[in-house]
Scaffold this active site. Structure first.
Site, PDB file in Angstrom:
ATOM      1  N   ARG A   1       0.793  -1.464  -0.247  1.00  0.00           N
ATOM      2  CA  ARG A   1       0.121  -0.486  -0.001  1.00  0.00           C
ATOM      3  C   ARG A   1       1.030   1.034  -0.284  1.00  0.00           C
ATOM      4  O   ARG A   1       1.601   0.950   0.822  1.00  0.00           O
ATOM      5  CB  ARG A   1      -0.663   0.205   1.033  1.00  0.00           C
ATOM      6  CG  ARG A   1      -1.752  -1.355   1.567  1.00  0.00           C
ATOM      7  CD  ARG A   1      -2.874  -0.918   0.563  1.00  0.00           C
ATOM      8  NE  ARG A   1      -3.452  -0.722   0.162  1.00  0.00           N
ATOM      9  CZ  ARG A   1      -4.861  -0.115  -0.564  1.00  0.00           C
ATOM     10  NH1 ARG A   1      -4.786  -1.070  -1.272  1.00  0.00           N
ATOM     11  NH2 ARG A   1      -5.654   0.738  -0.233  1.00  0.00           N
TER      12      ARG A   1
ATOM     13  N   LEU B   1       1.699   4.374   1.466  1.00  0.00           N
ATOM     14  CA  LEU B   1       1.054   5.373   2.847  1.00  0.00           C
ATOM     15  C   LEU B   1       1.523   6.851   2.015  1.00  0.00           C
ATOM     16  O   LEU B   1       1.656   7.828   1.510  1.00  0.00           O
ATOM     17  CB  LEU B   1       2.660   4.997   3.606  1.00  0.00           C
ATOM     18  CG  LEU B   1       2.847   3.626   4.001  1.00  0.00           C
ATOM     19  CD1 LEU B   1       3.806   3.239   4.547  1.00  0.00           C
ATOM     20  CD2 LEU B   1       1.319   2.985   5.239  1.00  0.00           C
TER      21      LEU B   1
ATOM     22  N   ASN C   1      12.390   0.025   4.767  1.00  0.00           N
ATOM     23  CA  ASN C   1      11.469  -0.400   3.310  1.00  0.00           C
ATOM     24  C   ASN C   1      12.941  -0.825   2.390  1.00  0.00           C
ATOM     25  O   ASN C   1      13.849  -0.634   2.438  1.00  0.00           O
ATOM     26  CB  ASN C   1      10.818  -0.125   2.049  1.00  0.00           C
ATOM     27  CG  ASN C   1      10.045  -0.140   1.271  1.00  0.00           C
ATOM     28  OD1 ASN C   1       9.854  -1.519   0.768  1.00  0.00           O
ATOM     29  ND2 ASN C   1      10.541   0.165  -0.528  1.00  0.00           N
TER      30      ASN C   1
ATOM     31  N   HIS D   1      13.717  -3.017  -1.541  1.00  0.00           N
ATOM     32  CA  HIS D   1      12.564  -2.696  -3.205  1.00  0.00           C
ATOM     33  C   HIS D   1      13.691  -3.871  -3.202  1.00  0.00           C
ATOM     34  O   HIS D   1      14.789  -3.563  -3.471  1.00  0.00           O
ATOM     35  CB  HIS D   1      13.007  -1.484  -3.277  1.00  0.00           C
ATOM     36  CG  HIS D   1      12.297  -1.165  -4.063  1.00  0.00           C
ATOM     37  ND1 HIS D   1      10.647  -1.298  -4.964  1.00  0.00           N
ATOM     38  CD2 HIS D   1      12.741  -1.376  -5.642  1.00  0.00           C
ATOM     39  CE1 HIS D   1      10.785  -1.005  -6.500  1.00  0.00           C
ATOM     40  NE2 HIS D   1      11.732  -1.460  -6.761  1.00  0.00           N
TER      41      HIS D   1
ATOM     42  N   ALA E   1      18.867 -12.841  -1.725  1.00  0.00           N
ATOM     43  CA  ALA E   1      20.024 -11.367  -1.384  1.00  0.00           C
ATOM     44  C   ALA E   1      19.393  -9.908  -0.523  1.00  0.00           C
ATOM     45  O   ALA E   1      20.186  -9.861   0.472  1.00  0.00           O
ATOM     46  CB  ALA E   1      20.626 -10.790  -2.423  1.00  0.00           C
ATOM     47  N   GLU E   2      17.786 -10.290  -0.502  1.00  0.00           N
ATOM     48  CA  GLU E   2      16.793  -9.296   0.214  1.00  0.00           C
ATOM     49  C   GLU E   2      17.152 -10.066   1.412  1.00  0.00           C
ATOM     50  O   GLU E   2      16.791  -9.238   2.501  1.00  0.00           O
ATOM     51  CB  GLU E   2      15.158  -9.202  -0.239  1.00  0.00           C
ATOM     52  CG  GLU E   2      15.110  -8.808  -1.522  1.00  0.00           C
ATOM     53  CD  GLU E   2      13.938  -8.502  -2.078  1.00  0.00           C
ATOM     54  OE1 GLU E   2      13.588  -8.269  -0.952  1.00  0.00           O
ATOM     55  OE2 GLU E   2      13.625  -8.558  -3.052  1.00  0.00           O
TER      56      GLU E   2
END
Ligand code: GAR
Length: 219
Positions: free
Chosen positions: A93, A95, A109, A111, A175-176
């Site tokens: 969502r 914000l 965050n 990405h 990797a994240e």
């Protein structure tokens, strides 16, 4: 050492959430994951969080007349639990400026691209279409403009000639899972902090640390 009370916001399967929860199980980790909130009641991540022993609640955006009302409910849940830091982990969502202003530099965050390349959705499809040789992921402080804000850490992975969206996505996701806990540790501890609209590193954290800009092979 103080452990900063932290919340994770998700919308789906929550694999990054799992990696954050696992890292924060260590008593010396500088963030304590107090709650997981999903805007989708059917998000698989909710059950995964509970299995890991973390409170997990659904706040369904469809139950609210406006974005502001939805965010008001999220804010109340965060306030009730004394949350100081928010991690978005597959939270899908956008914000509002008001919510983001309230959180300032305390909302981060992950990405699935090397920002500022490939903001938005379909990152892996677009990476393959564009012919880039290196893909990756970015952990950043959240600003109102989508997928922008001071970059805390990035990890790079190769794009292989026979990659499909799925194989590339899986490599980036791996990797994240390694990057987000490291970035959260740096940020929650104050070793990485915002200065201007960039991140600076302090103490024993160095911007040349491979953990910050890429991943050591086999790690
Ligand atoms: C992750 O790849 C994350 O980077 C991405 O969604 C996936 C969530 O997976 N986030 C975005 O695209 C945000 N714009 P997960 O639920 O298994 O962590």
């Amino acid at each position: 050492m103080t452990r900063r009370p932290t919340a994770i916001l998700i919308s789906g399967r929550g694999s990054n959430m799992v990696s954050l929860i696992a890292a924060a199980m260590r008593p010396d980790f500088p963030a304590e994951i107090r709650v997981v909130i999903s805007n989708r009641p059917d998000a698989a991540g909710l059950e995964r969080a509970r299995t890991a022993g973390v409170e997990a609640i659904a706040i369904d955006h469809k139950d609210y007349a406006s974005k502001e009302d939805f965010e008001g409910a999220v804010q109340a849940a965060l306030d009730e639990r004394g949350i100081q830091l928010v991690c978005l982990a597959g939270f899908m969502r956008i914000l509002t400026d008001g919510f983001l202003r309230r959180w300032g530099n305390n909302i981060i965050n992950i990405h699935p691209s090397l920002l500022p390349a490939f903001k938005g959705l379909d990152t892996h499809h677009r990476a393959l279409e564009s012919g880039v040789r290196i893909a990756g992921c970015t952990v950043h402080v959240v600003r109102p403009e989508m997928d922008s804000g001071p970059i805390i850490a990035q990890a790079a992975v190769p794009v292989l000639p026979d990659d499909s969206e799925d194989t590339l996505a899986a490599r980036v996701l791996d990797a994240e899972h390694q990057l987000y806990p490291r970035a959260l540790a740096l940020y929650a501890s104050g070793k990485a902090r915002v200065s201007g609209e960039r991140i600076i590193f302090e103490g024993d954290a160095k911007s040349s640390d491979p953990a910050i800009y890429s991943l050591p092979a086999g790690d």
